[in-house]
Design a protein around this motif. Sequence first.
Motif, PDB file in Angstrom:
ATOM      1  N   LEU A 221       0.812  -1.215   0.000  1.00 39.66           N
ATOM      2  CA  LEU A 221       0.000   0.000   0.000  1.00 39.66           C
ATOM      3  C   LEU A 221       0.847   1.268   0.000  1.00 39.66           C
ATOM      4  CD1 LEU A 221      -2.845  -0.910   2.536  1.00 39.66           C
ATOM      5  CD2 LEU A 221      -2.833  -1.153   0.045  1.00 39.66           C
ATOM      6  N   ILE A 222       2.177   1.107   0.059  1.00 42.61           N
ATOM      7  CA  ILE A 222       3.085   2.254   0.072  1.00 42.61           C
ATOM      8  C   ILE A 222       3.750   2.369  -1.298  1.00 42.61           C
ATOM      9  CG2 ILE A 222       5.103   3.296   1.157  1.00 42.61           C
ATOM     10  CD1 ILE A 222       4.461   1.634   3.659  1.00 42.61           C
ATOM     11  N   VAL A 223       3.505   3.475  -1.973  1.00 44.02           N
ATOM     12  CA  VAL A 223       4.006   3.670  -3.340  1.00 44.02           C
ATOM     13  C   VAL A 223       5.057   4.773  -3.338  1.00 44.02           C
ATOM     14  CG1 VAL A 223       3.392   4.116  -5.734  1.00 44.02           C
ATOM     15  CG2 VAL A 223       1.714   3.047  -4.195  1.00 44.02           C
ATOM     16  N   ASP A 224       6.278   4.431  -3.770  1.00 42.89           N
ATOM     17  CA  ASP A 224       7.355   5.425  -3.873  1.00 42.89           C
ATOM     18  C   ASP A 224       7.267   6.134  -5.225  1.00 42.89           C
ATOM     19  OD1 ASP A 224       8.480   4.857  -1.375  1.00 42.89           O
ATOM     20  OD2 ASP A 224       9.604   3.170  -2.182  1.00 42.89           O
ATOM     21  N   PHE A 225       7.232   7.445  -5.192  1.00 42.57           N
ATOM     22  CA  PHE A 225       7.113   8.257  -6.401  1.00 42.57           C
ATOM     23  C   PHE A 225       8.464   8.869  -6.766  1.00 42.57           C
ATOM     24  CE2 PHE A 225       2.841   7.493  -5.784  1.00 42.57           C
ATOM     25  CZ  PHE A 225       1.979   8.269  -6.542  1.00 42.57           C
ATOM     26  N   ASN A 226       8.585   9.242  -8.040  1.00 35.89           N
ATOM     27  CA  ASN A 226       9.772   9.956  -8.499  1.00 35.89           C
ATOM     28  C   ASN A 226       9.548  11.468  -8.499  1.00 35.89           C
ATOM     29  OD1 ASN A 226      11.392   7.647  -9.036  1.00 35.89           O
ATOM     30  ND2 ASN A 226      10.233   7.303 -10.913  1.00 35.89           N
ATOM     31  N   THR A 227       8.386  11.900  -8.991  1.00 37.86           N
ATOM     32  CA  THR A 227       8.132  13.334  -9.134  1.00 37.86           C
ATOM     33  C   THR A 227       6.861  13.798  -8.434  1.00 37.86           C
ATOM     34  OG1 THR A 227       6.909  13.005 -11.203  1.00 37.86           O
ATOM     35  CG2 THR A 227       9.299  13.354 -11.370  1.00 37.86           C
ATOM     36  N   MET A 228       6.087  12.902  -7.858  1.00 34.89           N
ATOM     37  CA  MET A 228       4.805  13.234  -7.219  1.00 34.89           C
ATOM     38  C   MET A 228       3.872  13.925  -8.219  1.00 34.89           C
ATOM     39  SD  MET A 228       5.070  11.969  -4.217  1.00 34.89           S
ATOM     40  CE  MET A 228       3.492  12.535  -3.628  1.00 34.89           C
ATOM     41  N   SER A 229       3.847  13.431  -9.445  1.00 34.04           N
ATOM     42  CA  SER A 229       3.049  14.035 -10.511  1.00 34.04           C
ATOM     43  C   SER A 229       1.647  13.426 -10.563  1.00 34.04           C
ATOM     44  CB  SER A 229       3.728  13.823 -11.860  1.00 34.04           C
ATOM     45  OG  SER A 229       3.748  12.435 -12.185  1.00 34.04           O
ATOM     46  N   SER A 230       0.762  14.067 -11.318  1.00 30.59           N
ATOM     47  CA  SER A 230      -0.588  13.539 -11.485  1.00 30.59           C
ATOM     48  C   SER A 230      -0.571  12.225 -12.261  1.00 30.59           C
ATOM     49  CB  SER A 230      -1.466  14.567 -12.208  1.00 30.59           C
ATOM     50  OG  SER A 230      -0.916  14.911 -13.462  1.00 30.59           O
ATOM     51  N   GLU A 235      -1.505   6.310 -12.146  1.00 31.00           N
ATOM     52  CA  GLU A 235      -0.992   4.947 -12.289  1.00 31.00           C
ATOM     53  C   GLU A 235      -1.050   4.191 -10.966  1.00 31.00           C
ATOM     54  OE1 GLU A 235       3.214   2.675 -13.413  1.00 31.00           O
ATOM     55  OE2 GLU A 235       2.964   4.817 -13.837  1.00 31.00           O
ATOM     56  N   ALA A 236      -0.625   4.847  -9.882  1.00 28.81           N
ATOM     57  CA  ALA A 236      -0.596   4.203  -8.574  1.00 28.81           C
ATOM     58  C   ALA A 236      -2.014   3.898  -8.069  1.00 28.81           C
ATOM     59  CB  ALA A 236       0.132   5.083  -7.565  1.00 28.81           C
ATOM     60  N   THR A 237      -2.940   4.822  -8.294  1.00 30.97           N
ATOM     61  CA  THR A 237      -4.308   4.628  -7.826  1.00 30.97           C
ATOM     62  C   THR A 237      -4.979   3.476  -8.559  1.00 30.97           C
ATOM     63  OG1 THR A 237      -4.475   6.991  -7.331  1.00 30.97           O
ATOM     64  CG2 THR A 237      -6.534   5.751  -7.433  1.00 30.97           C
ATOM     65  N   ASN A 238      -4.757   3.380  -9.847  1.00 24.64           N
ATOM     66  CA  ASN A 238      -5.299   2.251 -10.614  1.00 24.64           C
ATOM     67  C   ASN A 238      -4.805   0.926 -10.061  1.00 24.64           C
ATOM     68  OD1 ASN A 238      -7.094   3.125 -12.721  1.00 24.64           O
ATOM     69  ND2 ASN A 238      -5.362   4.118 -13.725  1.00 24.64           N
ATOM     70  N   ARG A 239      -3.514   0.865  -9.767  1.00 24.13           N
ATOM     71  CA  ARG A 239      -2.944  -0.382  -9.239  1.00 24.13           C
ATOM     72  C   ARG A 239      -3.509  -0.710  -7.865  1.00 24.13           C
ATOM     73  NH1 ARG A 239       1.001  -1.865  -5.965  1.00 24.13           N
ATOM     74  NH2 ARG A 239       1.926   0.203  -5.686  1.00 24.13           N
ATOM     75  N   LEU A 240      -3.611   0.284  -6.998  1.00 26.05           N
ATOM     76  CA  LEU A 240      -4.104   0.059  -5.642  1.00 26.05           C
ATOM     77  C   LEU A 240      -5.566  -0.397  -5.638  1.00 26.05           C
ATOM     78  CD1 LEU A 240      -2.543   3.158  -3.820  1.00 26.05           C
ATOM     79  CD2 LEU A 240      -1.921   0.761  -3.431  1.00 26.05           C
ATOM     80  N   LEU A 241      -6.385   0.252  -6.450  1.00 29.60           N
ATOM     81  CA  LEU A 241      -7.811  -0.057  -6.441  1.00 29.60           C
ATOM     82  C   LEU A 241      -8.134  -1.357  -7.185  1.00 29.60           C
ATOM     83  CD1 LEU A 241      -9.375   3.498  -6.895  1.00 29.60           C
ATOM     84  CD2 LEU A 241      -9.028   2.186  -4.788  1.00 29.60           C
TER      85      LEU A 241
END
Length: 353
Positions: A221-230, A235-241
């Motif tokens: 449930l913890i996603v590391d981002f590179n740029t904190m972009s939209s 992408e992260a929300t699709n994977r989580l849900l």
Amino acid sequence: MKKKKKEVTIYDLARELKYSPSTISRALNNHKSISQKATREIQKAANNMGYRPNSIAASLRNNKSKTIGIMIARINRPFIASLISGVEEAARKAGHNVLISQSNDRYENEINNAKALYDSRICGLIVSLGMETKDTRHFQQFADQNIPIVFVDRVPDSFNSYRVIIDNYAAGYRATKHLIDQGCRRIAHFAGAQHLNVYNLRKKGYLDALRESKLEIDEDLIVDFNTMSSEEGEEATNRLLDMANPPDGLFSSNDTAAVSAILTAKKKGVKVPDEFAVIGFNDDPIASIVEPALSTVSHPAMKMGEISTQRILDHSSENLDTNISEITMLDTEIIVRNSSLKKTVQSSLLHTS
């Protein structure tokens, strides 16, 4: 091609007004040795003739200028825009100018920007580090020349300087605790680059809030981002849900990714906040525009810019040594909006009251 008009110099003014160049220079700088009448005459003529002071030449002579440099990652982020506004307002009141450079979160760009600002003989430097920056040796050239540096928000751990920050750990803890209080039990986290203090501490606050409430820490449930972009947020929300056991809450380390999470969830038919409560960070303008409005953590960017500028002005006027370590920590607050207010909890609170 139109011929470039010749710049008016103090020597042109001297010839026109029959004064010596040194008298012209003193009058333009309001020196007390020149009479008020002569000063008014010279300054009026300078204005009429289109004279512009050469601040670069002055800085070369004095080895300093009245220009403050700003190094930021991305100028198009609302937090950074507010930070710059705070710097410019405080600098302008003190009769200083501002030079702005952005790295787009690239380390090599930051090194080049540092050299350009150093060569411009700035009198102080305000920095919010880029995402890629782990080595801060390119700032040593300023310290060696006793040019004060103020690191803001994204600050290094081991460089002696002024720092203006918020309590990112406490903010991360309180944001996560808010979701827990709303009934969330599987809370995801959008984490930025962990070598940067802001994202590392926000994540620590998130983890401690889960531990204190005896909730499971699920690394998925913890996603590391590179740029904190939209884009990363979508992408992260699709994977989580799409997980077999998706999260029912999200604490994002910035508002950009949090808003993207809300929009992505709505596209997938997931109800926000009933099925997926969201809280962000920064209180960007978009937080109150998205539907439902985004709960977030306030970030006093303009105040941080004002304080940073004042540190440089005080340092210069008191002629202090740059080998100094001073931390100014500002308060934040949780701003609760509809994206995190679960209706089941609201109904329960209304019933018990």
